[in-house]
Design a protein around this motif. Structure first.
Motif, PDB file in Angstrom:
ATOM      1  N   VAL A  46       0.833  -1.188   0.000  1.00  0.00           N
ATOM      2  CA  VAL A  46       0.000   0.000   0.000  1.00  0.00           C
ATOM      3  C   VAL A  46       0.873   1.244   0.000  1.00  0.00           C
ATOM      4  CG1 VAL A  46      -1.802   1.243   1.224  1.00  0.00           C
ATOM      5  CG2 VAL A  46      -1.773  -1.254   1.264  1.00  0.00           C
ATOM      6  N   THR A  47       0.504   2.206  -0.823  1.00  0.00           N
ATOM      7  CA  THR A  47       1.245   3.460  -0.876  1.00  0.00           C
ATOM      8  C   THR A  47       0.877   4.323   0.327  1.00  0.00           C
ATOM      9  OG1 THR A  47      -0.436   4.640  -2.130  1.00  0.00           O
ATOM     10  CG2 THR A  47       1.170   3.340  -3.382  1.00  0.00           C
ATOM     11  N   SER A  48       1.598   5.384   0.507  1.00  0.00           N
ATOM     12  CA  SER A  48       1.328   6.281   1.630  1.00  0.00           C
ATOM     13  C   SER A  48      -0.045   6.930   1.519  1.00  0.00           C
ATOM     14  CB  SER A  48       2.412   7.366   1.712  1.00  0.00           C
ATOM     15  OG  SER A  48       2.460   8.111   0.502  1.00  0.00           O
ATOM     16  N   ASP A  49      -0.593   6.977   0.296  1.00  0.00           N
ATOM     17  CA  ASP A  49      -1.924   7.547   0.079  1.00  0.00           C
ATOM     18  C   ASP A  49      -3.042   6.545   0.367  1.00  0.00           C
ATOM     19  OD1 ASP A  49      -0.791   9.947  -0.730  1.00  0.00           O
ATOM     20  OD2 ASP A  49      -0.668   9.297  -2.819  1.00  0.00           O
ATOM     21  N   GLY A  50      -2.681   5.278   0.599  1.00  0.00           N
ATOM     22  CA  GLY A  50      -3.684   4.264   0.887  1.00  0.00           C
ATOM     23  C   GLY A  50      -4.524   3.929  -0.328  1.00  0.00           C
ATOM     24  N   GLY A  51      -5.803   3.655  -0.104  1.00  0.00           N
ATOM     25  CA  GLY A  51      -6.694   3.284  -1.194  1.00  0.00           C
ATOM     26  C   GLY A  51      -7.972   2.686  -0.649  1.00  0.00           C
ATOM     27  N   TRP A  52      -8.784   2.146  -1.542  1.00  0.00           N
ATOM     28  CA  TRP A  52     -10.057   1.515  -1.184  1.00  0.00           C
ATOM     29  C   TRP A  52     -10.047   0.070  -1.636  1.00  0.00           C
ATOM     30  CZ3 TRP A  52     -13.880   4.003   1.563  1.00  0.00           C
ATOM     31  CH2 TRP A  52     -13.776   5.385   1.666  1.00  0.00           C
ATOM     32  N   LEU A  53     -10.734  -0.768  -0.875  1.00  0.00           N
ATOM     33  CA  LEU A  53     -10.864  -2.181  -1.209  1.00  0.00           C
ATOM     34  C   LEU A  53     -12.333  -2.572  -1.070  1.00  0.00           C
ATOM     35  CD1 LEU A  53      -8.741  -4.395  -1.928  1.00  0.00           C
ATOM     36  CD2 LEU A  53      -8.938  -5.163   0.441  1.00  0.00           C
ATOM     37  N   PHE A  54     -12.886  -3.197  -2.101  1.00  0.00           N
ATOM     38  CA  PHE A  54     -14.277  -3.666  -2.058  1.00  0.00           C
ATOM     39  C   PHE A  54     -14.298  -5.180  -2.154  1.00  0.00           C
ATOM     40  CE2 PHE A  54     -18.063  -5.142  -4.351  1.00  0.00           C
ATOM     41  CZ  PHE A  54     -19.045  -4.737  -3.458  1.00  0.00           C
ATOM     42  N   ASN A  55     -15.107  -5.805  -1.295  1.00  0.00           N
ATOM     43  CA  ASN A  55     -15.209  -7.261  -1.273  1.00  0.00           C
ATOM     44  C   ASN A  55     -16.666  -7.690  -1.271  1.00  0.00           C
ATOM     45  OD1 ASN A  55     -15.518  -9.841   0.738  1.00  0.00           O
ATOM     46  ND2 ASN A  55     -13.764 -10.040  -0.618  1.00  0.00           N
ATOM     47  N   SER A  56     -16.976  -8.691  -2.086  1.00  0.00           N
ATOM     48  CA  SER A  56     -18.304  -9.307  -2.105  1.00  0.00           C
ATOM     49  C   SER A  56     -18.137 -10.787  -1.811  1.00  0.00           C
ATOM     50  CB  SER A  56     -18.974  -9.108  -3.471  1.00  0.00           C
ATOM     51  OG  SER A  56     -20.195  -9.809  -3.534  1.00  0.00           O
ATOM     52  N   ASN A  57     -18.754 -11.249  -0.735  1.00  0.00           N
ATOM     53  CA  ASN A  57     -18.611 -12.640  -0.320  1.00  0.00           C
ATOM     54  C   ASN A  57     -19.976 -13.302  -0.163  1.00  0.00           C
ATOM     55  OD1 ASN A  57     -16.675 -14.799   0.996  1.00  0.00           O
ATOM     56  ND2 ASN A  57     -18.472 -14.681   2.303  1.00  0.00           N
ATOM     57  N   SER A  58     -20.133 -14.473  -0.766  1.00  0.00           N
ATOM     58  CA  SER A  58     -21.375 -15.244  -0.664  1.00  0.00           C
ATOM     59  C   SER A  58     -21.109 -16.521   0.121  1.00  0.00           C
ATOM     60  CB  SER A  58     -21.900 -15.615  -2.056  1.00  0.00           C
ATOM     61  OG  SER A  58     -22.138 -14.460  -2.829  1.00  0.00           O
ATOM     62  N   ARG A  59     -22.010 -16.850   1.028  1.00  0.00           N
ATOM     63  CA  ARG A  59     -21.866 -18.053   1.841  1.00  0.00           C
ATOM     64  C   ARG A  59     -23.183 -18.815   1.870  1.00  0.00           C
ATOM     65  NH1 ARG A  59     -21.522 -18.801   8.325  1.00  0.00           N
ATOM     66  NH2 ARG A  59     -20.249 -20.682   8.391  1.00  0.00           N
TER      67      ARG A  59
END
Length: 366
Positions: A46-59
């Protein structure tokens, strides 16, 4: 190769943390614990600016095998008196990664459940009850405890958060052949398919990994949710009048239990694939760490072997995990113990468990 293989061994463990109820799947009401924790991105990636992470999980899981303690009641299936739960959870998780050390996530679950039984419908014919809708939303903050600039091979991530009572814990459906002259009765569905538990939970979490090489590494996860609220005020009588036994042992009102999960295992990177093998332990405790433990609950645990595979291309990942049960135990509840003391006869309720659960998901780095 800068990140894909060297740190992939440490990433697979948190592409999903599903449970839930989820999550001891089945009548032991361990709900989904979320679709993602922020360990899905190693701090060095990860860079110093960070970021976004999106997760979709089905169970998904199907619980249908009854246990009293660790003994399976084979006759329930043979006689057709077993309870069958079908449970589907869709978790959507958005994580804000501020820098290579701090992150924050919000998890929003949507649940679809059905429950087939005889005993809840007068014992005459098998009927279904259902529930679907928003589950309990959770908010979590994470921090890597070791300096990523110095901890090159391994690190420890601590998480703290809240599980909010956004899911309905009073969801109702019709129970047949239970009213006067066999009429149907509208009442709260079983605890195992309620969308929430009615309490605000305090989430504590530890994630760790250690990479021996750019291909092989170990992982571990510890999750515990503290539920200070003891009872949520919902009757367990399914729209009817609680029995004298239920009133005496306190099981006439639904409990708000703690939850626990432990995972550990190893990952091996092969090209863009990451193969994992580990063990998973999920538990709904008999007693809570904070507050009382009375009310209706089906405490128990399930131990599973957990194979998994993930595939990563640039900012996109797809994965699947399939925990397969190797040990199931419906432990004696507080209500069971009270009944034992009142009657002098050992009381021990049962619960239905699944053989396995299927988890599928995708993750995008935005």
């Amino acid at each position: 190769m800068k990140f894909t293989l060297k740190f992939l061994a440490g990433t697979a463990i948190c592409f999903f943390l599903a449970q839930t109820n989820a999550n001891a799947q089945g009548c032991v009401a361990i709900r989904s614990t979320g679709g993602l924790c922020s360990m899905a991105e190693h701090p060095d990636s990860v860079t110093s600016d960070g970021g976004w992470l999106f997760n979709s999980n089905s169970r998904y899981y199907r619980s249908y095998k009854h246990f009293v303690g660790n003994q399976e009641q084979h006759e329930r299936i043979e006689l057709g008196t077993n309870v069958i739960n079908h449970s589907y959870a869709q978790d959507l998780t958005l994580t804000r990664i501020f820098n290579n050390r701090w992150s924050f996530s919000i998890d929003v679950p949507y649940l679809v459940n059905s429950r087939s039984s005889l005993y809840e419908h007068g014992g005459k014919e098998r009927r279904l009850t259902h529930s679907n809708g928003l589950g309990d939303v959770s908010l979590r903050a994470y921090a890597w405890l070791l300096n990523p600039a110095k901890a090159k091979k391994g690190n420890i991530q601590a998480g703290l958060g809240l599980k909010l009572p956004t899911g309905s814990y009073t969801y109702t459906d019709y129970f047949y052949n239970t009213g006067a002259n066999g009429a149907k009765t509208l009442g709260p569905v079983d605890q195992s398919i309620q969308l929430g538990d009615g309490g605000t939970g305090i989430i504590t979490e530890i994630n760790t990994y250690y990479n021996f090489s750019h291909r092989f590494g170990l992982y571990g996860t510890f999750y515990y949710m503290i539920s200070p609220r003891e009872l949520n005020g919902v009757s367990s009588a399914r729209g009817g009048t609680p029995s004298a036994k239920a009133v005496a042992n306190g099981s006439d009102i639904m409990s708000v239990p703690d939850q626990m999960m432990v995972r550990m295992g190893a990952n091996y990177g092969v090209g863009k694939f990451d193969l994992s093998a580990g063990i998973r332990y999920e538990c709904l405790p008999v007693k809570d760490l904070v507050g009382g433990s009375n009310g209706f609950r089906r405490p128990g645990y399930i131990s599973s072997i957990e194979p998994g595979v993930s595939y990563r291309v640039h900012k996109f990942s797809i994965y699947t995990f399939v925990p397969v049960a190797i040990a199931r135990n419906r432990t004696q509840s507080i209500s069971d113990k009270i009944t034992t003391q009142l009657t002098g006869v050992n009381a021990h309720g049962d619960a239905a468990f699944a053989d396995y659960s299927v988890n599928l998901g995708v993750s995008f780095k935005l």
